[in-house]
Write a protein that holds these residues in place. Structure first.
Motif, PDB file in Angstrom:
ATOM      1  N   PHE A 112       0.816  -1.245  -0.044  1.00 21.74           N
ATOM      2  CA  PHE A 112      -0.136   0.150  -0.043  1.00 21.74           C
ATOM      3  C   PHE A 112       0.795   1.247  -0.007  1.00 21.74           C
ATOM      4  O   PHE A 112       1.967   1.016   0.766  1.00 21.74           O
ATOM      5  CB  PHE A 112      -0.714   0.080   1.091  1.00 21.74           C
ATOM      6  CG  PHE A 112      -1.969  -0.895   1.340  1.00 21.74           C
ATOM      7  CD1 PHE A 112      -3.083  -1.071   0.815  1.00 21.74           C
ATOM      8  CD2 PHE A 112      -1.336  -2.331   1.870  1.00 21.74           C
ATOM      9  CE1 PHE A 112      -4.182  -1.950   0.955  1.00 21.74           C
ATOM     10  CE2 PHE A 112      -2.531  -3.388   1.844  1.00 21.74           C
ATOM     11  CZ  PHE A 112      -3.745  -3.330   1.447  1.00 21.74           C
ATOM     12  N   PHE A 113       0.473   2.344  -0.722  1.00 18.27           N
ATOM     13  CA  PHE A 113       1.179   3.576  -0.797  1.00 18.27           C
ATOM     14  C   PHE A 113       0.009   4.709  -0.812  1.00 18.27           C
ATOM     15  O   PHE A 113      -0.916   4.592  -1.202  1.00 18.27           O
ATOM     16  CB  PHE A 113       1.850   3.661  -2.277  1.00 18.27           C
ATOM     17  CG  PHE A 113       3.331   3.301  -2.129  1.00 18.27           C
ATOM     18  CD1 PHE A 113       4.371   3.975  -1.556  1.00 18.27           C
ATOM     19  CD2 PHE A 113       3.623   1.680  -2.475  1.00 18.27           C
ATOM     20  CE1 PHE A 113       5.528   3.396  -1.639  1.00 18.27           C
ATOM     21  CE2 PHE A 113       4.893   1.428  -2.647  1.00 18.27           C
ATOM     22  CZ  PHE A 113       5.853   2.108  -2.188  1.00 18.27           C
ATOM     23  N   GLY A 196       6.119   2.649   1.615  1.00 14.66           N
ATOM     24  CA  GLY A 196       5.162   1.683   1.261  1.00 14.66           C
ATOM     25  C   GLY A 196       4.801   0.780   2.843  1.00 14.66           C
ATOM     26  O   GLY A 196       5.423   0.969   3.743  1.00 14.66           O
ATOM     27  N   HIS A 197       3.600   0.304   2.724  1.00 18.08           N
ATOM     28  CA  HIS A 197       3.122  -0.614   3.839  1.00 18.08           C
ATOM     29  C   HIS A 197       2.986  -1.960   3.410  1.00 18.08           C
ATOM     30  O   HIS A 197       2.341  -2.322   2.260  1.00 18.08           O
ATOM     31  CB  HIS A 197       1.897  -0.110   4.477  1.00 18.08           C
ATOM     32  CG  HIS A 197       1.317  -0.902   5.596  1.00 18.08           C
ATOM     33  ND1 HIS A 197       1.638  -1.117   6.711  1.00 18.08           N
ATOM     34  CD2 HIS A 197       0.097  -1.902   5.565  1.00 18.08           C
ATOM     35  CE1 HIS A 197       1.017  -1.757   7.368  1.00 18.08           C
ATOM     36  NE2 HIS A 197       0.107  -2.605   6.551  1.00 18.08           N
ATOM     37  N   TYR A 198       3.782  -2.963   4.033  1.00 17.62           N
ATOM     38  CA  TYR A 198       3.949  -4.304   3.205  1.00 17.62           C
ATOM     39  C   TYR A 198       3.259  -5.452   4.191  1.00 17.62           C
ATOM     40  O   TYR A 198       3.259  -5.370   5.609  1.00 17.62           O
ATOM     41  CB  TYR A 198       5.202  -4.377   2.901  1.00 17.62           C
ATOM     42  CG  TYR A 198       6.011  -3.416   2.151  1.00 17.62           C
ATOM     43  CD1 TYR A 198       5.994  -3.477   0.842  1.00 17.62           C
ATOM     44  CD2 TYR A 198       6.593  -2.491   2.986  1.00 17.62           C
ATOM     45  CE1 TYR A 198       6.583  -2.482   0.359  1.00 17.62           C
ATOM     46  CE2 TYR A 198       7.344  -1.435   2.371  1.00 17.62           C
ATOM     47  CZ  TYR A 198       7.363  -1.531   0.937  1.00 17.62           C
ATOM     48  OH  TYR A 198       8.044  -0.465   0.400  1.00 17.62           O
ATOM     49  N   ALA A 199       2.559  -6.368   3.550  1.00 18.87           N
ATOM     50  CA  ALA A 199       2.055  -7.521   4.293  1.00 18.87           C
ATOM     51  C   ALA A 199       2.071  -8.709   3.539  1.00 18.87           C
ATOM     52  O   ALA A 199       1.772  -8.580   2.243  1.00 18.87           O
ATOM     53  CB  ALA A 199       0.752  -7.166   4.947  1.00 18.87           C
ATOM     54  N   VAL A 200       2.461  -9.873   4.143  1.00 15.05           N
ATOM     55  CA  VAL A 200       2.442 -11.259   3.375  1.00 15.05           C
ATOM     56  C   VAL A 200       1.592 -12.090   3.763  1.00 15.05           C
ATOM     57  O   VAL A 200       1.571 -12.428   5.316  1.00 15.05           O
ATOM     58  CB  VAL A 200       3.808 -11.658   3.434  1.00 15.05           C
ATOM     59  CG1 VAL A 200       4.193 -13.008   2.509  1.00 15.05           C
ATOM     60  CG2 VAL A 200       5.111 -10.708   2.892  1.00 15.05           C
ATOM     61  N   PHE A 201       0.836 -12.973   3.003  1.00 16.11           N
ATOM     62  CA  PHE A 201      -0.401 -13.720   3.274  1.00 16.11           C
ATOM     63  C   PHE A 201      -0.161 -15.157   2.737  1.00 16.11           C
ATOM     64  O   PHE A 201       0.215 -15.009   1.500  1.00 16.11           O
ATOM     65  CB  PHE A 201      -1.544 -13.026   3.003  1.00 16.11           C
ATOM     66  CG  PHE A 201      -1.921 -11.713   3.768  1.00 16.11           C
ATOM     67  CD1 PHE A 201      -2.737 -11.779   5.143  1.00 16.11           C
ATOM     68  CD2 PHE A 201      -1.676 -10.452   3.241  1.00 16.11           C
ATOM     69  CE1 PHE A 201      -2.745 -10.439   5.704  1.00 16.11           C
ATOM     70  CE2 PHE A 201      -1.947  -9.231   3.635  1.00 16.11           C
ATOM     71  CZ  PHE A 201      -2.273  -9.342   5.059  1.00 16.11           C
TER      72      PHE A 201
END
Length: 214
Positions: A112-113, A196-201
């Protein structure tokens, strides 16, 4: 959403047997896939819709405004609630990969940005022309769907990228190193807003598809 450990199983049952299925019968909903954060019990549900207007139809509003008792309880007690609605602006994938394989990827890397309006054109051009083509040089990087966020809570993000990965090794690949080391990216990274906001699923359960109407 993040459920408490003691009712995580109940949360998943509710989501899989009630929350998503009733939405799959609403006009404009095409499908859905659930994911679980690889670092903890946070869950993500990605809904595919024809347009954001699917969230304004009488059928959907009836669902939204008449929640079950269990739904009320879940939404009142779940943690970390976030919700973003976006319009698709690009879809890129490896030429040897079918659309279904992209959507059925084992992992989802969400980015996300918050991009100022005056930088949006340059940001999108970099992502489409420079960044994603290099990422797709990794065999495990199946594709990337990008969205302009039209509504969201709680953070004021403007753009979202959903990177579909076959293996988490993609995040340590040479292709990703190359994509993060270009002059174009370095120029953008110098901007104060480029955070950026990062997440791994990981994929959780099978995909849902819209319920056919008679």
């Amino acid at each position: 959403m993040t459920p408490a450990p003691e009712w995580e199983d109940d949360f998943n049952r509710w989501y899989d047997t009630h929350h998503i299925p009733i939405r799959m019968a609403a006009p404009g909903f095409l499908g859905a896939q659930r994911y679980r954060n690889v670092e903890g019990p946070a869950y993500l549900a990605v809904y595919d819709m024809q347009t954001p207007e699917a969230l304004k139809t009488p059928d959907y509003l009836r669902i939204k405004q008449n929640p079950s008792e269990q739904t009320n309880w879940m939404l009142a007690n779940v943690g970390d609630f976030t919700r973003y609605t976006g319009e698709l602006i690009s879809w890129q994938q490896r030429p040897d990969v079918e659309d279904d394989r992209v959507l059925d990827s084992a992992y989802l890397y969400a980015v996300f940005f918050s991009v100022p309006a005056e930088h949006e054109e340059a940001f999108n051009a970099w992502y489409v022309e420079d960044h994603v083509p290099l990422l797709l040089g990794c065999e495990h990087w199946l594709g990337c769907r990008r969205y302009r966020i039209v509504d969201g809570h709680p953070a004021a993000f403007t753009h979202m990228a959903l990177h579909h990965l076959a293996d988490l090794a993609a995040l340590q690949s040479r292709a990703r190193e190359a994509a993060r080391a270009t002059p174009w990216r370095a120029k953008l990274a110098a901007e104060p807003w480029f955070k950026g906001h990062y997440a791994v699923f990981s994929r959780h359960g099978a995909a849902f598809r819209a319920t056919p109407t008679v």
